[in-house]
Design an enzyme around this catalytic site. Structure first.
Site, PDB file in Angstrom:
ATOM      1  N   SER A  38      38.693  39.153  39.687  1.00 55.01           N
ATOM      2  CA  SER A  38      38.322  39.957  40.819  1.00 55.01           C
ATOM      3  C   SER A  38      37.364  40.125  42.941  1.00 55.01           C
ATOM      4  O   SER A  38      37.197  40.336  43.381  1.00 55.01           O
ATOM      5  CB  SER A  38      37.073  41.491  40.260  1.00 55.01           C
ATOM      6  OG  SER A  38      36.268  40.553  39.040  1.00 55.01           O
ATOM      7  N   GLU A  73      45.411  45.795  41.351  1.00 57.89           N
ATOM      8  CA  GLU A  73      45.970  44.875  42.896  1.00 57.89           C
ATOM      9  C   GLU A  73      46.821  43.485  42.717  1.00 57.89           C
ATOM     10  O   GLU A  73      46.586  42.951  41.303  1.00 57.89           O
ATOM     11  CB  GLU A  73      44.503  44.555  42.937  1.00 57.89           C
ATOM     12  CG  GLU A  73      43.566  45.150  43.854  1.00 57.89           C
ATOM     13  CD  GLU A  73      42.133  45.170  44.368  1.00 57.89           C
ATOM     14  OE1 GLU A  73      42.211  45.589  45.698  1.00 57.89           O
ATOM     15  OE2 GLU A  73      41.640  44.281  43.643  1.00 57.89           O
ATOM     16  N   ASN A  92      37.442  46.122  46.344  1.00 54.15           N
ATOM     17  CA  ASN A  92      35.904  45.137  45.822  1.00 54.15           C
ATOM     18  C   ASN A  92      35.160  45.073  47.332  1.00 54.15           C
ATOM     19  O   ASN A  92      34.786  44.962  46.952  1.00 54.15           O
ATOM     20  CB  ASN A  92      36.051  44.568  44.439  1.00 54.15           C
ATOM     21  CG  ASN A  92      35.801  44.856  42.788  1.00 54.15           C
ATOM     22  OD1 ASN A  92      35.771  45.982  43.125  1.00 54.15           O
ATOM     23  ND2 ASN A  92      36.652  43.866  42.104  1.00 54.15           N
ATOM     24  N   HIS A 121      44.717  41.768  39.046  1.00 52.70           N
ATOM     25  CA  HIS A 121      44.267  42.496  38.824  1.00 52.70           C
ATOM     26  C   HIS A 121      43.408  43.908  38.601  1.00 52.70           C
ATOM     27  O   HIS A 121      43.326  44.653  39.184  1.00 52.70           O
ATOM     28  CB  HIS A 121      42.908  42.214  40.033  1.00 52.70           C
ATOM     29  CG  HIS A 121      41.578  42.929  40.043  1.00 52.70           C
ATOM     30  ND1 HIS A 121      41.010  43.421  40.976  1.00 52.70           N
ATOM     31  CD2 HIS A 121      40.225  42.830  39.308  1.00 52.70           C
ATOM     32  CE1 HIS A 121      39.922  43.600  40.823  1.00 52.70           C
ATOM     33  NE2 HIS A 121      39.071  43.316  39.704  1.00 52.70           N
TER      34      HIS A 121
END
Ligand code: 3HC
Length: 700
Positions: free
Chosen positions: A412, A445, A483, A433
């Protein structure tokens, strides 16, 4: 009638009214007109005693044509078509396969009889589009199921399987098809039997509404409003159903229509339509055009921790052969228990029968031999988030994984380019991800590294779609899309704490905005140590003018890593998040150390700063080419971070509010946050040009 999307085929005494409007038989104007004409044709044909609606393709009518919303009503109105069907002297039946949703289910409710394929489902999902059923659904359904059930069905938008539909009195018959049998034949036989019995059921609209205490109905409405966290449609849908208790059918229908029209043009409905079509746009990417994915039937997951176990379950449930690699026998045992635990949870929630738990868990192979991964078509790594651990693993995988297999890292925060460089085949690597719990969360992702081959990317998308996920394309940057935005806005929330807001005030402001949890509660849930180690790596050498809040570091130093340690921003000793005087004292101490005089921060300030910072970071992500379209950013924030879907995501909402206004808020956030919070060039340019993000996306 021989042409158009509605065609009549007479078989004996029954006119089969075929609807054929691919892909989902949505009720376009042509379909409504076709059905309306069919009523007249059936009535005019003396040989015909009844009509049966059947649909071509994969499903019964899946609802109104959502693309027509916002264009103003086009005649004939669906309500009128259904009224004609219901009022016809010849009985109509609906034969439901696939999903009868929204207006499709409402058409079926206007029929005398409903016969369902045993795998079919019905539902009124309109609330998810920010509207309510607009063609009698809120008035007819309670006449079959009672008001309480109807409220539950319209406010959740959930689908009802054939078995339950029969118990609720929605389906008059359910047929289990034998191999080789045609649904049309079985449905026709059912109609013939009903005709032969000679009794015409009372039209649904003419049936009495089972009574319900007004106070009880009010309670159900209040519950729907509360659960909706600011979304208007569930409360309106509940009120519309409850109208059936006090209004006769015609008045109830008029009230439903008024509520429907009020909502269909509302910004919330526009945002939810954006979310609906956005989900479906995600995998329509120019770089995937015409690129054939590689064949995948076997998936290996490296690491059977929370993430790995979730990925393994998702893959097994999608029909892949799955192997999980663990380091030693003890870890393998824990992985097996985790997987068993996930299926156990499914059984408890009645998603699978209790006796399927063992079988499903046992179908996932667990090994400690890396050589067992030699036949996998796709290997997904989900091990500890440490660059060297991952690079070392991929070096070893490179030796055993077969040529042509795709390898993916679930990192991540780490750089997938560096991880891929540990192998001799970086073109076959990408990032996948997942979000925890990976068996539940739909967002993935898909990360294209500098070297990812087009068909490797296409394979990752194809597998993610087969897993029922929402794959979002992203290129490499720190934190990718989600993130990175979360880390940026989290820093800003920390500034607000230092400036005078309490974590609880910020959480309250953001839940009032529509997030399911406040950011500090989320922070505690995911653990404070992840961002702590990130800060140690990335912020230790920051420039002196970079604003830095020490409070989270101090909490970590105190061993307060969040829920898992019983304390973080909040205290969890009682099992619930409580404001902790220790944290209050720490915040006061830090403010004093920095010479900050705490000032109250209004909820609106918190909310507009949050939106501004998220939209600004999203715009940077777009201008850097990390994300391709504003909708990709929106879908990540909605599906991974709880951004209220009825606001459409930060990019959609920034457009809806107006970029000049939002830019003003970004400048305010910049003044408070300093370096790193400058307005994105893309937004500044769009404001100068008087354009929106949507214009920008379209012109590319
Ligand atoms: N109107 C217009 N287009 C629709 C549509 C609709 N109601 N439902 C689906 N589509 C389109 C999708 O956008 C997609 O288009 P694309 O191929 O160009 O991307 C295509 O049909 C296929 O859809 P899915 O990819 O979603 O196909 P699935 O097989 O996965 O799912 C489905 C099928 C379960 C029917 C799903 O599409 C769905 O849930 N559709 C929406 C159903 C709905 O909300 N109905 C209520 C509409 S509102 C209403 O009826 C108001 C009434 O009360 C007056």
């Amino acid at each position: 009638m021989a042409s158009g999307p509605v065609v009549i085929e007479v078989r004996g005494k029954v006119a089969i009214v075929w609807v054929d409007n691919p892909p989902v038989n949505a009720l376009s104007q042509a379909v409504r007109q076709g059905l309306s004409d069919a009523v007249a044709a059936v009535e005019a044909d003396a040989k015909v005693a009844a009509a049966l609606i059947l649909c071509r393709g994969r499903t019964f009518i899946a609802g109104a044509d959502i693309r027509e919303f916002g264009k103003g009503p086009l005649e004939p109105l669906l309500t009128d078509v259904i009224a004609r069907i219901e009022a016809s002297p010849k009985p109509w039946a609906a034969a439901i396969h696939g999903t009868a949703l929204g207006g499709g289910f409402e058409v079926a409710l206007g029929c005398c009889w409903r016969v369902m394929d045993s795998r079919a489902e019905v539902g009124l999902p309109e609330v998810k589009l920010g509207i309510i059923p607009g063609a009698g659904g809120t008035q007819r359904l309670p006449r079959l199921t009672g008001v309480a059930t109807a409220i539950e069905v319209v406010t959740s938008g959930r689908r009802i399987g054939a078995g339950e539909a029969q118990k609720l009195g929605i389906a008059d018959a359910v047929v289990d098809l034998e191999p080789g049998e045609e649904f049309a034949d079985r449905a026709l036989a059912a109609v013939e039997a009903w005709l032969a019995a000679g009794t015409m059921p009372v039209p649904v609209s003419a049936r009495p509404v089972p009574p319900l205490d007004a106070a009880e109905a009010e309670k159900l409405i209040a519950k729907a409003v509360e659960r909706a966290r600011g979304q208007l449609s569930p409360g309106e849908a509940a009120r519309a159903v409850a109208d059936a208790l006090t209004l006769d059918f015609a008045a109830g229908l008029a009230a439903e229509r008024a509520r429907f029209l009020k909502l269909v043009g509302h910004p919330q409905a526009k945002a939810l339509r954006h979310a609906f079509f956005g989900e479906r746009e995600l995998s329509k990417l120019p770089m995937l055009d015409g690129v054939k994915p590689r064949a995948v039937s076997t998936i290996a997951v490296v690491g059977g921790g929370t993430m790995g176990a979730g990925i393994a379950v998702a893959a097994a449930d999608a029909g892949y052969t799955v192997t999980v690699l663990e380091t030693d026998a003890a870890a393998a045992k824990r992985a097996a228990e985790r997987i068993h635990g996930i299926y156990q949870g499914y059984a408890e929630r009645k998603r699978i029968p209790a006796d399927a738990v063992g079988v499903k868990a046992a179908a996932i192979d667990i090994t400690t031999e890396i050589g067992d991964l030699g036949t996998a078509d796709l290997v997904v790594e989900a091990v500890f988030e440490d660059a060297e651990v991952k690079r070392d693993l991929f070096r070893r995988l490179d030796k055993v994984v077969r040529p042509g297999a795709v390898m993916a890292t679930n990192t991540s925060y780490l750089d997938p380019n560096r991880i891929a460089a540990a192998t001799g085949r970086p073109a076959e690597m990408c990032g996948l991800h997942f979000f925890a719990p990976a068996n539940v969360m739909r967002l993935v992702e898909v990360i294209e590294t500098a070297d990812t081959a087009p068909d490797v990317l296409a394979t990752a998308f194809a597998v993610a779609l087969k897993l029922g996920k929402l794959p979002v394309f992203a290129r490499v940057c720190d934190g990718f899309i989600g993130n990175r935005i979360w880390a940026t806005v989290r820093r800003h929330y920390e500034f607000l704490v230092e400036d005078g807001a309490s974590p609880a005030e910020i959480d309250a402001a953001m839940t009032a905005y529509g997030f399911p949890m406040g950011p500090f509660a989320v922070y505690d849930l995911s653990g404070l140590d992840i961002s702590w180690s990130w800060r140690k790596r990335n912020m230790a050498d920051r420039a002196p003018d970079v604003r830095y809040v020490d409070i989270p570091d101090r909490l970590c130093e105190m061993g307060r890593l969040g829920r898992k340690t019983g304390a973080g921003w909040y205290d969890y000793a009682s099992g619930k998040a409580k404001t902790d005087p220790v944290v209050e004292a720490l915040i006061a101490e830090e403010r004093a150390r920095k010479g900050v005089t705490a000032r109250p921060v209004a909820a609106e300030t918190i909310q507009r700063r949050a939106l501004a910072v998220m939209a600004n970071e999203g715009a940077r992500i777009l201008e850097e080419g990390i994300a391709l379209r504003p909708l990709d950013v929106d879908m990540v924030m909605i599906h991974g971070y709880g951004y209220p879907a009825w606001r459409g995501g930060p990019m959609f909402e920034a457009d809806a509010i107006g970029l000049p206004t939002v830019l003003g808020w970004i400048e305010e956030a910049h003044a408070a946050g300093g370096p790193g919070f400058e307005p994105a060039r893309l937004l500044v340019e769009l404001v100068q040009q008087g354009r929106t993000l949507a214009d920008w996306a379209q012109s590319r």
